[in-house]
Design a protein around this motif. Structure first.
Motif, PDB file in Angstrom:
ATOM      1  N   ALA A  75       0.831  -1.209   0.000  1.00 41.63           N
ATOM      2  CA  ALA A  75       0.000   0.000   0.000  1.00 41.63           C
ATOM      3  C   ALA A  75       0.860   1.251   0.000  1.00 41.63           C
ATOM      4  CB  ALA A  75      -0.928  -0.013   1.220  1.00 41.63           C
ATOM      5  N   LEU A  76       1.988   1.200   0.708  1.00 42.67           N
ATOM      6  CA  LEU A  76       2.907   2.338   0.723  1.00 42.67           C
ATOM      7  C   LEU A  76       3.480   2.596  -0.666  1.00 42.67           C
ATOM      8  CD1 LEU A  76       4.510   4.488   2.230  1.00 42.67           C
ATOM      9  CD2 LEU A  76       6.173   2.711   2.851  1.00 42.67           C
ATOM     10  N   MET A  77       3.812   1.528  -1.378  1.00 41.06           N
ATOM     11  CA  MET A  77       4.323   1.703  -2.742  1.00 41.06           C
ATOM     12  C   MET A  77       3.283   2.368  -3.632  1.00 41.06           C
ATOM     13  SD  MET A  77       6.278  -1.942  -3.324  1.00 41.06           S
ATOM     14  CE  MET A  77       7.475  -2.541  -2.125  1.00 41.06           C
ATOM     15  N   GLU A  78       2.013   1.973  -3.457  1.00 38.89           N
ATOM     16  CA  GLU A  78       0.954   2.620  -4.239  1.00 38.89           C
ATOM     17  C   GLU A  78       0.804   4.080  -3.846  1.00 38.89           C
ATOM     18  OE1 GLU A  78      -2.777   0.704  -4.811  1.00 38.89           O
ATOM     19  OE2 GLU A  78      -1.955  -1.306  -4.574  1.00 38.89           O
ATOM     20  N   LEU A  79       0.941   4.357  -2.563  1.00 39.66           N
ATOM     21  CA  LEU A  79       0.816   5.740  -2.099  1.00 39.66           C
ATOM     22  C   LEU A  79       1.938   6.602  -2.676  1.00 39.66           C
ATOM     23  CD1 LEU A  79      -0.849   7.558  -0.205  1.00 39.66           C
ATOM     24  CD2 LEU A  79       0.760   6.963   1.617  1.00 39.66           C
TER      25      LEU A  79
END
Length: 580
Positions: free
Chosen positions: A358-362
């Motif tokens: 999710a952090l990578m998507e953010l």
């Protein structure tokens, strides 16, 4: 496949007395540890329990055992002197593993428990194939033909199973070259990757929501640091009471709303005033029972990572490996003293992988990099990864779930938890806690073998195939005292990677410069860690190479100077202390 069909045709329930008539888990795993529908069926009381009974129902979705499954035999007739341990990795010897579907001999080794010479552990050295049937074959050099097994072959025990074991004996004889009379015991089990909890959590995770800064530090920072920020970001939550997942009968975790995940940002001095939109972003994976701050807010920079990232010229963004991070230490101690609570570690690690994705998507699809804190410096198109130790292990798990990361360094990582952690110097204190509740070594070894079923969703070996063509550099410390070379080599072999410059078991050799994926060995020349299935003597070999200039140059070159190209910066074929 015929063997598997004959297994399903057998209608007897799981044998309470086990294959050798001495207990249901004296040989594990076997076809008798499945129910009539072909699903894993273990009774909680079959595993040693301290306070918390094992939640074996959560394994009921599985149609087989781990791709990294350790098989265990506990019997007084074992001929321990014939078992050679890791010195005899291969496809011959007194103990074999064979793939009954494709007829392949599986590289493996057998070892005797260092504390109990009546306990045999059989370890595959490559991933077993999901959906295939595997046999463990013991020649009469390892164990004599026992009456209990002869009675099964003759149909006197386990009604309906004689044909299965007769066919298994014949097939094993054909594949190994042993005569049927030279086989003392053979048992089989199906393989199932068991990654459904991770698969669903990853597929169902939404892009991270908003973020909040809790603290920004521009003073009292390690040399080479411009500024650091800590905060949180919103993620999908899969943990009940922040402890463990609720799985349905298909192994699917049930969503629990949202939660806040840890967020840490490190911006090095070297990128201050850089051209807007030009600074690569790197995800950092911290080590065991640590945090990103433990490495990057360390005023003394004792691991040299502040210097490394300053020289690399990257913005570092990180979260935590929940389950095995600094704040989980107390819980890990409790789990070690009460192993039935193990899912509190493995489920949190699954959550941690989802958080990092999710952090990578953010970073790439969200608005995080637009935050004024980044001053417009970041290049959101390029995403790199550097993980150390646990960050190397869990980094492999995470990168197998996404192709967002362009290039990654897995420093002293590996795989196969049930092989790796009992050999780690880090395990010494925790094993003492396990021993308090489970004093017999033979019972602890059974636990460790069965625990692999719970580790599978967060084991890099479960995803080795997805890493086969990725731009990854796996830096291995020879004779590592914390992450055994056996697990590191097993991962590289299973993923089909090459070794840089020198032989590493059976890996193909490539010379620098070369493209990734590659395993690059570094030899601290600190001596062999303790051999066998016990915690290694602490030598410092695990930590040493991260300090070396040659390792730093290799990482800098691979990630930012010549992305994807592995160089060699040492005088000899293997880096040694001379190349510090």
């Amino acid at each position: 496949m015929l063997l598997w069909l004959s297994l399903l045709a057998c209608t007897d329930p799981i044998a309470e007395v086990g294959l050798l008539g001495t207990g249901p888990m004296e040989v594990f795993p076997t076809a008798h540890h499945l129910d009539a529908d072909g699903h894993v069926a273990l009774e909680p009381e079959w595993l040693p329990t301290v306070d918390t009974p094992w939640d074996t129902e959560r394994l009921g979705f599985r149609e087989g055992f781990s791709v990294a499954q350790t098989a265990i035999l506990r019997d007084e007739h074992l001929k321990a002197e014939a078992i050679l341990g890791p010195a005899n990795i291969g496809t011959d010897g007194p103990v074999w593993m064979v793939d009954l579907d494709d007829g392949r001999l599986i590289p493996c080794f057998a070892e005797v428990d260092v504390l109990d010479d009546q306990v045999l552990l059989v370890r595959p050295m490559e991933t077993l194939v999901d959906g295939h049937q595997v046999a463990v074959v013991l020649s009469t050099q390892a164990i004599p033909r026992l009456d209990a097994f002869t009675q099964i072959l003759e149909g006197q025990r386990f009604q309906g199973w004689a044909e299965h074991y007769q066919a298994l004996l014949s097939r094993s004889s054909s594949l190994t070259g042993l005569s049927e009379d030279e086989i003392g015991l053979v048992f089989d089990f199906p393989v199932d990757a068991g990654t459904e909890p991770m698969d669903h959590a990853v597929a169902s995770t939404h892009p991270a929501g908003d973020w909040t800064w809790l603290d920004e530090d521009t003073t009292n920072l390690p040399e080479g640091t411009y500024k650091q920020l800590t905060g949180t970001f919103t993620v999908d939550n899969w943990l009940v009471d922040d402890l463990r997942m609720e799985l349905d009968g298909e192994g699917t975790p049930q969503a629990q709303g949202t939660a806040q995940a840890h967020l840490f940002v490190h911006i090095p001095e070297s990128v201050r005033g850089a051209e807007p939109g030009t600074v690569p972003v790197l995800i950092f994976g911290h080590g065991l029972l640590q945090s990103p701050e433990g490495f990057l807010a360390d005023k003394d920079d004792s691991s040299n990572f502040v210097e490394l990232f300053d020289r690399m010229g990257v913005i570092v963004i990180a979260s935590e490996w929940r389950g095995l991070c600094r704040d989980d230490l107390a819980d890990v101690v409790w789990v070690a003293n009460d192993m039935g609570r193990l899912p509190e570690v493995t489920d949190r690690l699954t959550q941690a992988v989802a958080n990092n994705l999710a952090l990578m998507e953010l970073i790439q699809d969200g608005a995080l990099l637009d935050d004024p804190a980044f001053e417009g410096l970041a290049d959101g198109e390029t995403l790199l990864y550097y993980g150390v130790s646990l960050g190397g292990i869990m980094g492999a798990v995470t990168l197998a779930q996404t192709e967002r990361v362009d290039h990654g360094v897995l420093h002293v990582g590996g795989g196969a938890w049930s092989l790796t952690f009992p050999r780690s110097a880090n395990w010494e204190d925790f094993e003492g806690l396990v021993e308090e509740g489970v004093p017999a070594s033979r019972d602890r070894q059974l636990l460790y073998a069965a625990m692999q079923l719970y580790w599978d969703p967060v084991d890099s070996m479960s995803y080795a195939g997805a890493l086969s063509d990725r731009s990854l550099l796996l830096q291995m410390s020879v004779e590592d005292d914390e992450v055994t070379n056996l697990g590191t080599t097993m991962l590289a072999h299973s993923a089909g990677w090459s070794a840089l410059n020198v032989p590493v078991w059976d890996l193909p050799i490539v010379e620098a410069p070369t493209s990734a994926p590659v395993l690059a060995p570094f030899d601290a020349e600190l001596g062999d860690p303790e051999q066998g299935n016990q915690p290694a003597l602490r030598t410092g070999a695990h930590r040493e190479p991260r300090m070396w200039e040659a390792a730093k140059l290799q990482s800098i070159s691979f990630l930012v100077e010549e992305p994807g190209v592995v160089e060699h910066y040492c005088v000899d074929a293997v880096c040694t202390p001379l190349d510090r």
